[in-house]
Structure formats: structure tokens, C-alpha cells
Design a protein around this motif. Structure first.
Motif, PDB file in Angstrom:
ATOM      1  N   SER A   1       9.324   0.559  -2.438  1.00  0.00           N
ATOM      2  CA  SER A   1       9.786   1.940  -2.307  1.00  0.00           C
ATOM      3  C   SER A   1       8.693   2.780  -1.674  1.00  0.00           C
ATOM      4  O   SER A   1       7.570   2.303  -1.429  1.00  0.00           O
ATOM      5  CB  SER A   1      10.169   2.515  -3.676  1.00  0.00           C
ATOM      6  N   LEU A   2       8.988   4.017  -1.433  1.00  0.00           N
ATOM      7  CA  LEU A   2       8.034   4.928  -0.825  1.00  0.00           C
ATOM      8  C   LEU A   2       8.043   6.225  -1.637  1.00  0.00           C
ATOM      9  O   LEU A   2       8.666   7.218  -1.271  1.00  0.00           O
ATOM     10  CB  LEU A   2       8.422   5.207   0.637  1.00  0.00           C
ATOM     11  N   PRO A   3       7.342   6.219  -2.771  1.00  0.00           N
ATOM     12  CA  PRO A   3       7.383   7.394  -3.648  1.00  0.00           C
ATOM     13  C   PRO A   3       6.579   8.573  -3.100  1.00  0.00           C
ATOM     14  O   PRO A   3       6.741   9.699  -3.568  1.00  0.00           O
ATOM     15  CB  PRO A   3       6.774   6.878  -4.952  1.00  0.00           C
ATOM     16  N   GLY A   4       5.698   8.341  -2.103  1.00  0.00           N
ATOM     17  CA  GLY A   4       4.901   9.429  -1.538  1.00  0.00           C
ATOM     18  C   GLY A   4       3.609   9.656  -2.318  1.00  0.00           C
ATOM     19  O   GLY A   4       3.284   8.956  -3.278  1.00  0.00           O
ATOM     20  N   GLY A   5       2.825  10.641  -1.876  1.00  0.00           N
ATOM     21  CA  GLY A   5       1.543  10.929  -2.532  1.00  0.00           C
ATOM     22  C   GLY A   5       0.528   9.831  -2.284  1.00  0.00           C
ATOM     23  O   GLY A   5       0.571   9.147  -1.266  1.00  0.00           O
ATOM     24  N   GLU A   6      -0.384   9.651  -3.218  1.00  0.00           N
ATOM     25  CA  GLU A   6      -1.424   8.649  -3.058  1.00  0.00           C
ATOM     26  C   GLU A   6      -0.871   7.234  -3.083  1.00  0.00           C
ATOM     27  O   GLU A   6      -1.471   6.325  -2.533  1.00  0.00           O
ATOM     28  CB  GLU A   6      -2.474   8.809  -4.175  1.00  0.00           C
TER      29      GLU A   6
END
Length: 564
Positions: free
Chosen positions: A469-474
Motif C-alpha cells: 500500500s501507499l499510506p504516505g508520510g515517512e
């Protein structure tokens, strides 16, 4: 000579002594016999009773009336009345009436079937319509109506019935005052709207005289000349009724007229005019303007057929002057129906329901709706099964080999039924697209997965799983699973973090060959370097002369030096 026959036509007696014998026949009317016989000891008169027949002039008559009396001179006599056997048709009735159209021959065949009578010659063939709708109408009434409508004239020969056009011939016989004309009555009737002239003539037949043999004979239907100068009569007319003695034709009576109107017997007339209470009848007529027309007696329905307009079935309001088409078939083959059409099949042509662009149409092009032209219709299906539509909703199953283009919105799209593997499906219930090798081995593209209910690519195999997945942030691109992660390529594996590449710990970065960690390797290298720093070493260094890159300077500084 008069012969008495039994019901089975067996001869019972021959009557020799009789008087007042007459046969009266009228065209399309009465045909009767009457005579008076002596009652003698020979017993022959005992056979002159009902159910027996009389044979005279090769004709058959039913005994319908007999009356026995004693004369003034003491003699016993019996008066007998008979009717030609065709009166038997009174006993054959059509319970629901007789309303049929056809040729006279066809209609006669219908009414004579099963009666014991046969058809002789039929010389009229024009199509007619008989409308006798009253209950229990008898076959004789129908026969007389067929004759009247067809313009034919009936001829009876025992049990054979012919319909001629017309009877008789022109023999040139004259009924002349002073020759053979004994008495005459002239009757003129205009009550029907036309002038009908008739003569009742008492004549002295000359056929029995040798000098007139073959010249002065006449019969029913013949055209003859009647001359009475004192009454101003000099006309050619037809014999429409003839009364004579079958023993010897001398003093006879004829009715001569220019028309045959209303000539029928009393029994038939009574049966034809009987109307049953509360029964609805259908009256028919044929005319040059309307053609065939059948009108119900309550004037609530009518049928019209002609070669100008076609066929119409109409509703009425009871007045007889207002009619509305409910079925109309014109002469071009077009049909208009105001009610429901039920049929086992329709073949050929084009079917249109509605009008204009709102009409549904069907032809050999296919079916279409929304435009008069098949090519421009927003909905159409051609004979090959190709369907074109702007929008559609389906609640059942769709089976197709290919679905191309556009947008498909639905609850479930799948390559096979549940439980069939391998299978790919797209589900609206959990908003996923998935591919399954088995019930526990598959890949899902989830719209709400791990972590944080974001879009996720999830792999499952029995109890193990892995998510991408690509949850974002760091976190960036995030891989998560319940087991191990293995990357294996035939070429190089390159990790490029242009900022940095981080691992949880060097101790967790291990060699697959010997299991040693990168931390262990670094520790070993560090230890080796520390040991090398405590050992002594010396060597020599030779430097060349140089002028620092300037041609004006003198080279200097070169030589060999010792270093430790």
C-alpha cells in the motif's frame, strides 16, 4: 290412374273411380293434389289415410288430409288432399337458424344433407347470403329463400330438387277469346312500388284434340300470349301457377303474371315471420352501394364487406345511423384494430406499435424503437442478435462471449460462479477486484485495506498474507505481511535511496550463504584494522624536479627520501 303407396313405397291399391282430381303447382310455392274417391266394398279406400302416399303422373304426394262423408244419394265418398313429398322438408329444422353465404348449389347441399332428398340441376350460380336467424327454421323455408334470393325456380321430381333459371319456354301458345279462353280476371297491384299485373285465366286445353296435338301444349313457367279485345288485353306473360286434372287436361286454370312476388305457401310464411322474444338476430342484405351488410337486430353491431372499402366490423349506439370501426381491413391489405389482437404467429411485413419516433417497429431488419429509421434508432436489435442501446438495467443473468467499450456498473462481474477456480471477479459489495487460484490462495485489490483503510494490494495463501500500500508520510510505499519477504532476480538487485537507505539494524542484514550479519562482518574488519596500527614500517620515496608550471623558474626539489 292413382296408385296408393305405403310408407316404404310399396303399392297398396290402384284407385280407378274418382272425381274432382286436381294438381295445383305454383312457381316457388304450393304443389298439391286433391281428389274425391268412392268408398266401395273392394276396400281400396281404406288405404287413403295419413302416412301413405299417392303416385300420379310419376310424382309422389303425401296424404295430409282425408274426409269421409255420405252424399245425398247415399253413396260414401272420401275427399283426399296431398302435398308433394318435398313438404317433408318442414320436418328438418335448424335449431339456431340458418345464416350462411355461398352458391345456391352449396347452400342446397347443406340443407338437404341427411333428408333423403338429392340435388338435380342447378342453373344459377351467383353468390348469395341467406339470413334466417330465427330459431328452428325448417329446410323448406330455407329452400324457398335460396330460390328467391338467387332468382332461380324450383322443380320437383319425386325426391330430386332442381333450381332452374327459369322454368318453361316460349311456345307461342295463345289464350284467345273465342278459342280457348273461357274466363279471365285481370289484377293490377302497385302496393310494392312497381306495377304487377296478373291474370287468372280459365282455359280449355286443346292438347287433347288431335288437330292441336303438339301445338297447343303449355306448362308451368311458359311464356304465352293472352288476347281479349273486349278487355283491351293483348300481352305476353308467364304462367306462374297451373291447376289441372291429371286424368285429362281439358278445363284448366292458370295464373299469368309479369312478376313472381310473395308466392309461397302459408306454412312457410308463418315459419319465416315467427320472432322469438328477447333473441338478438342478424339481418343481412346485399346492395350495390354498401355491398354485403349484416346488422344485429339491436343495432349495436354491424359487419360490412365490399370491394371499394374492404371489410369493417363496427359498433353502434342502437340508433342504426352511428357506427364506429373496431376492425377495418382495407383493399390495400391494411388492417386497423381498436381492441386486442391474439394470434399464434405473425409472418411477413413490418409491425409498428405507436406512432412516429415513439413507435416500436419490427421487420426483417430487426426490432427498433425511438426513431422511424432503423439506423438512427437509439435502441435496436438486428437479426444477427446485435443490440444497440443507450442505457439498460438487468436484474437477471447476462451471458456473453465479449463485452466491449463503455461503462459497466454493477454488483458483481466474474469469470465463473463461486467455487469455480481459477476465477477473477470484481465485486461491488466489498469494492474489490480479485483473482483466486483456490478458496485460500488469491490476490485482492482492496479499496479499503491495511493500514488505515487505504487502497491495498493483498496476497493470501492459506493463513499467510502480504499487503502492499501507499499510506504516505515517512512510510512511503509500504509492504506488510505475516511471513517472510523474498526478492529473487536473475540480474542485479539495486537499492537506490537518493537521500539514504535505512535498515532496522546491521545485525538484521545477513548473508544467505553463511548466515553472518553485516554487523558481524564490520566488527571483524574493525578489529583487524586496530591490530595493524601497532606494527613499524619504512620505505623510500623519490620525487622529480619541477618548476611549478612556469618556464622562467629553475626546476628544483627533486631527489630520493627515506620514510617510516
Amino acid at each position: 290412374m292413382i296408385t296408393v303407396l305405403g310408407p316404404d313405397h310399396e303399392a297398396l291399391a290402384i284407385i280407378d273411380r274418382y272425381t274432382n282430381d286436381t294438381i295445383q303447382e305454383t312457381i316457388n310455392g304450393e304443389y298439391k293434389l286433391a281428389f274425391t274417391a268412392l268408398i266401395e266394398d273392394d276396400g281400396k279406400s281404406e288405404y287413403l289415410v295419413e302416412d301413405n302416399l299417392i303416385e300420379v303422373e310419376d310424382q309422389l304426394f303425401n296424404i295430409v288430409h282425408h274426409r269421409r262423408t255420405r252424399a245425398n244419394d247415399g253413396s260414401l265418398i272420401v275427399a283426399v288432399d296431398g302435398e308433394q313429398v318435398a313438404y317433408d322438408l318442414l320436418r328438418f329444422e335448424w335449431e339456431d337458424g340458418f345464416v350462411h353465404a355461398g352458391t345456391p348449389a352449396d347452400l342446397l347441399a347443406m340443407i338437404l344433407e341427411g333428408t333423403g332428398f338429392s340435388i338435380g340441376s342447378v342453373e344459377v350460380s351467383e353468390y348469395i347470403s341467406v339470413d334466417l336467424a330465427e330459431e328452428n327454421v325448417n329446410a323448406r323455408t330455407i329452400m324457398m329463400e335460396i330460390a328467391a334470393l338467387s332468382g332461380g325456380e324450383l322443380f320437383f321430381d319425386r325426391y330430386t330438387i332442381s333450381l332452374l333459371a327459369p322454368r318453361g319456354q316460349l311456345r307461342g301458345v295463345q289464350f284467345l277469346l273465342g278459342k280457348n279462353l273461357k274466363g279471365i280476371i285481370k289484377d293490377v297491384d302497385t302496393r310494392s312500388g312497381e306495377i304487377i299485373t296478373a291474370y287468372e285465366v280459365d282455359v280449355q286445353e286443346l292438347r287433347e284434340l288431335p288437330e292441336f296435338a303438339g301445338w297447343e301444349e303449355f306448362d308451368l313457367g311458359d311464356s304465352v300470349f293472352i288476347v281479349d279485345p273486349e278487355l283491351g288485353i293483348d300481352e305476353e306473360q308467364r304462367i306462374i301457377s297451373y291447376t289441372y286434372s291429371p286424368r285429362r287436361r281439358i278445363n284448366s286454370k292458370v295464373v299469368i303474371s309479369n312478376a313472381i312476388t310473395g308466392i309461397t305457401d302459408a306454412v312457410v310464411s308463418l315459419k319465416k315471420t315467427t320472432i322469438v322474444k328477447d333473441k338478438v338476430y342478424n339481418g343481412t342484405r346485399i346492395g350495390p352501394e354498401v355491398g354485403f351488410e349484416a346488422i344485429r337486430s339491436d343495432k349495436m353491431a354491424r359487419a360490412v364487406m365490399n370491394a371499394t372499402e374492404g371489410i369493417k366490423l363496427q359498433k353502434g349506439n342502437g340508433s342504426g345511423s352511428s357506427w364506429t370501426d373496431v376492425i377495418y381491413l382495407d383493399t390495400e391489405g391494411n388492417g386497423i384494430f381498436s381492441g386486442r389482437v391474439i394470434a399464434a404467429s405473425f409472418e411477413g411485413g413490418t409491425i409498428m406499435i405507436g406512432s412516429g419516433n415513439n413507435a416500436f417497429r419490427a421487420s426483417d431488419w430487426g426490432i427498433w424503437l425511438g426513431n422511424a429509421a432503423f439506423a438512427d434508432a437509439p435502441f435496436s436489435v438486428n437479426p444477427a442478435g446485435h443490440m444497440k442501446a443507450v442505457d439498460a438495467e438487468f436484474s437477471g443473468k447476462i451471458t456473453a462471449s465479449d463485452i466491449d467499450g463503455g461503462v459497466i456498473t454493477g454488483a458483481l462481474i466474474r469469470t465463473g460462479l463461486f467455487g469455480v477456480y481459477p476465477r477473477a471477479e470484481m465485486s461491488d459489495s466489498d469494492k474489490t477486484f480479485s483473482v483466486w487460484a483456490s478458496v485460500t490462495n488469491g490476490i485482492q485489490m482492496q479499496s479499503s485495506g491495511y493500514p488505515n483503510s487505504i487502497a491495498t494490494l493483498r496476497f493470501t495463501n492459506d493463513n499467510e498474507y502480504a499487503n502492499a500500500s501507499l499510506p504516505g508520510g515517512e512510510a512511503g510505499f509500504y509492504l506488510h505481511g505475516s511471513g517472510n519477504l523474498t526478492m529473487e532476480f536473475l540480474g542485479d538487485i539495486k537499492l537506490r535511496g537518493y537521500n539514504s537507505t535505512s535498515v532496522l539494524s546491521w545485525a538484521n542484514l545477513r548473508s544467505e550463504l553463511d548466515g553472518r550479519s553485516l554487523q558481524a562482518e564490520l566488527d571483524e574488519i574493525r578489529s583487524a584494522i586496530a591490530d595493524k596500527a601497532n606494527l613499524s614500517h619504512s620505505h623510500s620515496l623519490t620525487l622529480p624536479n619541477h618548476n611549478h608550471g612556469s618556464a622562467t623558474l629553475v626546476p628544483s626539489g627533486g631527489g630520493t627520501y627515506g620514510v617510516s
